[in-house]
Design a protein around this motif. Structure first.
Motif, mmCIF file in Angstrom:
data_model
loop_
_atom_site.group_PDB
_atom_site.id
_atom_site.type_symbol
_atom_site.label_atom_id
_atom_site.label_comp_id
_atom_site.label_asym_id
_atom_site.label_seq_id
_atom_site.Cartn_x
_atom_site.Cartn_y
_atom_site.Cartn_z
ATOM 1 N N ALA A 95 0.819 -1.214 0.000
ATOM 2 C CA ALA A 95 0.000 0.000 0.000
ATOM 3 C C ALA A 95 0.855 1.266 0.000
ATOM 4 C CB ALA A 95 -0.935 -0.004 1.212
ATOM 5 N N GLY A 96 2.134 1.115 0.339
ATOM 6 C CA GLY A 96 3.038 2.268 0.365
ATOM 7 C C GLY A 96 3.140 2.867 1.745
ATOM 8 N N ALA A 97 4.310 3.328 2.087
ATOM 9 C CA ALA A 97 4.559 3.938 3.390
ATOM 10 C C ALA A 97 5.742 4.881 3.262
ATOM 11 C CB ALA A 97 4.848 2.856 4.437
ATOM 12 N N GLN A 98 5.871 5.750 4.228
ATOM 13 C CA GLN A 98 6.992 6.683 4.259
ATOM 14 C C GLN A 98 8.157 6.141 5.079
ATOM 15 O OE1 GLN A 98 3.943 9.732 5.419
ATOM 16 N NE2 GLN A 98 5.477 11.093 4.500
ATOM 17 N N LEU A 99 7.855 5.224 6.010
ATOM 18 C CA LEU A 99 8.894 4.670 6.876
ATOM 19 C C LEU A 99 8.481 3.296 7.365
ATOM 20 C CD1 LEU A 99 11.567 5.006 8.517
ATOM 21 C CD2 LEU A 99 10.183 6.057 10.313
ATOM 22 N N ALA A 100 9.443 2.378 7.387
ATOM 23 C CA ALA A 100 9.250 1.053 7.981
ATOM 24 C C ALA A 100 9.993 1.018 9.310
ATOM 25 C CB ALA A 100 9.776 -0.036 7.056
ATOM 26 N N ILE A 101 9.274 0.679 10.366
ATOM 27 C CA ILE A 101 9.887 0.518 11.692
ATOM 28 C C ILE A 101 9.670 -0.924 12.117
ATOM 29 C CG2 ILE A 101 9.891 1.214 14.111
ATOM 30 C CD1 ILE A 101 8.809 3.927 13.271
ATOM 31 N N PHE A 102 10.747 -1.593 12.440
ATOM 32 C CA PHE A 102 10.678 -2.967 12.945
ATOM 33 C C PHE A 102 11.303 -2.997 14.325
ATOM 34 C CE2 PHE A 102 10.178 -3.543 8.446
ATOM 35 C CZ PHE A 102 9.275 -4.592 8.350
ATOM 36 N N ASN A 103 10.651 -3.683 15.256
ATOM 37 C CA ASN A 103 11.077 -3.666 16.648
ATOM 38 C C ASN A 103 12.531 -4.055 16.834
ATOM 39 O OD1 ASN A 103 10.155 -6.418 16.052
ATOM 40 N ND2 ASN A 103 10.698 -6.817 18.178
ATOM 41 N N LYS A 104 13.014 -5.021 16.074
ATOM 42 C CA LYS A 104 14.435 -5.344 16.159
ATOM 43 C C LYS A 104 14.837 -6.331 15.079
ATOM 44 C CE LYS A 104 13.988 -8.939 19.660
ATOM 45 N NZ LYS A 104 14.340 -9.368 21.003
ATOM 46 N N PHE A 105 16.123 -6.313 14.822
ATOM 47 C CA PHE A 105 16.781 -7.323 14.001
ATOM 48 C C PHE A 105 17.439 -8.229 15.037
ATOM 49 C CE2 PHE A 105 20.402 -9.068 11.728
ATOM 50 C CZ PHE A 105 19.891 -9.350 10.477
ATOM 51 N N GLY A 106 16.672 -9.217 15.495
ATOM 52 C CA GLY A 106 17.126 -10.065 16.596
ATOM 53 C C GLY A 106 17.574 -11.434 16.135
ATOM 54 N N ALA A 107 17.471 -12.384 17.042
ATOM 55 C CA ALA A 107 17.952 -13.744 16.774
ATOM 56 C C ALA A 107 17.249 -14.367 15.574
ATOM 57 C CB ALA A 107 17.767 -14.618 18.007
ATOM 58 N N GLN A 108 15.935 -14.170 15.482
ATOM 59 C CA GLN A 108 15.190 -14.748 14.367
ATOM 60 C C GLN A 108 15.685 -14.179 13.033
ATOM 61 O OE1 GLN A 108 12.580 -17.114 14.306
ATOM 62 N NE2 GLN A 108 13.265 -17.485 16.394
ATOM 63 N N VAL A 123 12.713 -2.240 2.020
ATOM 64 C CA VAL A 123 13.850 -1.549 1.402
ATOM 65 C C VAL A 123 13.753 -1.613 -0.124
ATOM 66 C CG1 VAL A 123 16.367 -1.572 1.143
ATOM 67 C CG2 VAL A 123 15.345 -1.837 3.408
ATOM 68 N N VAL A 124 13.413 -2.780 -0.650
ATOM 69 C CA VAL A 124 13.271 -2.935 -2.106
ATOM 70 C C VAL A 124 12.169 -2.017 -2.637
ATOM 71 C CG1 VAL A 124 12.570 -4.569 -3.917
ATOM 72 C CG2 VAL A 124 14.246 -5.253 -2.200
ATOM 73 N N ALA A 125 11.125 -1.781 -1.836
ATOM 74 C CA ALA A 125 10.033 -0.894 -2.233
ATOM 75 C C ALA A 125 10.409 0.584 -2.079
ATOM 76 C CB ALA A 125 8.787 -1.204 -1.409
ATOM 77 N N GLY A 126 11.637 0.850 -1.607
ATOM 78 C CA GLY A 126 12.093 2.226 -1.463
ATOM 79 C C GLY A 126 11.657 2.894 -0.176
ATOM 80 N N ILE A 127 11.236 2.101 0.795
ATOM 81 C CA ILE A 127 10.786 2.631 2.082
ATOM 82 C C ILE A 127 11.979 2.623 3.048
ATOM 83 C CG2 ILE A 127 9.195 2.309 4.014
ATOM 84 C CD1 ILE A 127 7.395 0.712 2.019
ATOM 85 N N PRO A 128 12.333 3.769 3.627
ATOM 86 C CA PRO A 128 13.421 3.781 4.619
ATOM 87 C C PRO A 128 13.102 2.833 5.772
ATOM 88 C CG PRO A 128 12.833 6.009 3.994
ATOM 89 C CD PRO A 128 11.778 5.096 3.406
ATOM 90 N N LEU A 129 14.146 2.270 6.356
ATOM 91 C CA LEU A 129 14.010 1.249 7.392
ATOM 92 C C LEU A 129 14.697 1.695 8.671
ATOM 93 C CD1 LEU A 129 13.462 -1.729 8.346
ATOM 94 C CD2 LEU A 129 15.653 -2.309 7.305
ATOM 95 N N LEU A 130 13.985 1.559 9.776
ATOM 96 C CA LEU A 130 14.527 1.824 11.111
ATOM 97 C C LEU A 130 14.269 0.608 11.973
ATOM 98 C CD1 LEU A 130 15.673 3.709 13.347
ATOM 99 C CD2 LEU A 130 13.305 4.492 13.709
ATOM 100 N N THR A 131 15.304 0.168 12.699
ATOM 101 C CA THR A 131 15.155 -0.969 13.599
ATOM 102 C C THR A 131 16.149 -0.830 14.745
ATOM 103 O OG1 THR A 131 14.934 -3.391 13.683
ATOM 104 C CG2 THR A 131 16.778 -2.516 12.388
#
Length: 168
Positions: A95-108, A123-131
């Protein structure tokens, strides 16, 4: 210098980044920023399996832990709940977004599972990523990003400055 569209709060074992990312997500949502991803809320001690995700942008909250029953002092990730969260996140990415926030890049995620594929999709969709990344998974994070990510301090101001620099 231009801000990098992938950023992580690298944190020590004794730090919980969940409130920082959840509060930042709430702040951005209130400002009208379209988000995708998932933030974590810890609703009690880990021994009670009180881990809950809020899937962005839907706002749906879901428990991600399986209670292993009486006598157990641990929790296990619920694969069905994770699959449900992943499907909702994929819809949000489409659907599109301005920012992707993921709780963490953890063990999984370090092991190739969890929400790793959804991070890639964003990232491939061009959405900045924060984790957030535990220090012990820094090598896996660097491999995942090809070393192309910003490291942010564990403060709301650092997150705001990064976001503002992206949108300058």
């Amino acid at each position: 210098m231009e801000a990098m569209p992938i950023a992580a709060v690298i944190y020590p074992a004794d730090y919980n980044p969940s409130p920082l990312l959840a509060d930042f997500a709430q702040e951005l949502k209130a400002a009208g920023v379209r988000l995708v991803g998932a933030v974590q809320y810890d609703n009690g001690p880990m021994e009670t399996c009180g881990i809950e995700f809020e899937v962005l942008p839907t706002g749906q909250r879901m428990g991600l832990s399986q209670d292993l029953g009486a006598g157990s002092n641990a929790c296990r990730l619920d694969p069905n709940a994770m699959a449900d969260a992943a499907a909702l996140i994929k819809q949000g990415i489409s659907a599109g977004a301005q920012l992707a926030i993921f709780n963490k890049f953890g063990a999984q995620e370090a092991g190739g599972d969890g929400l790793r594929a959804e991070m890639i999709d964003a990232v491939v969709a061009g959405i900045p990523l924060l984790t957030a990344v535990p220090e012990r998974f820094t090598a896996e994070w660097n491999e995942f990003t090809g070393g192309e990510s910003a490291s942010l301090a564990m403060t709301a101001d650092a997150l705001r400055q990064w976001w503002q620099a992206l949108n300058a």
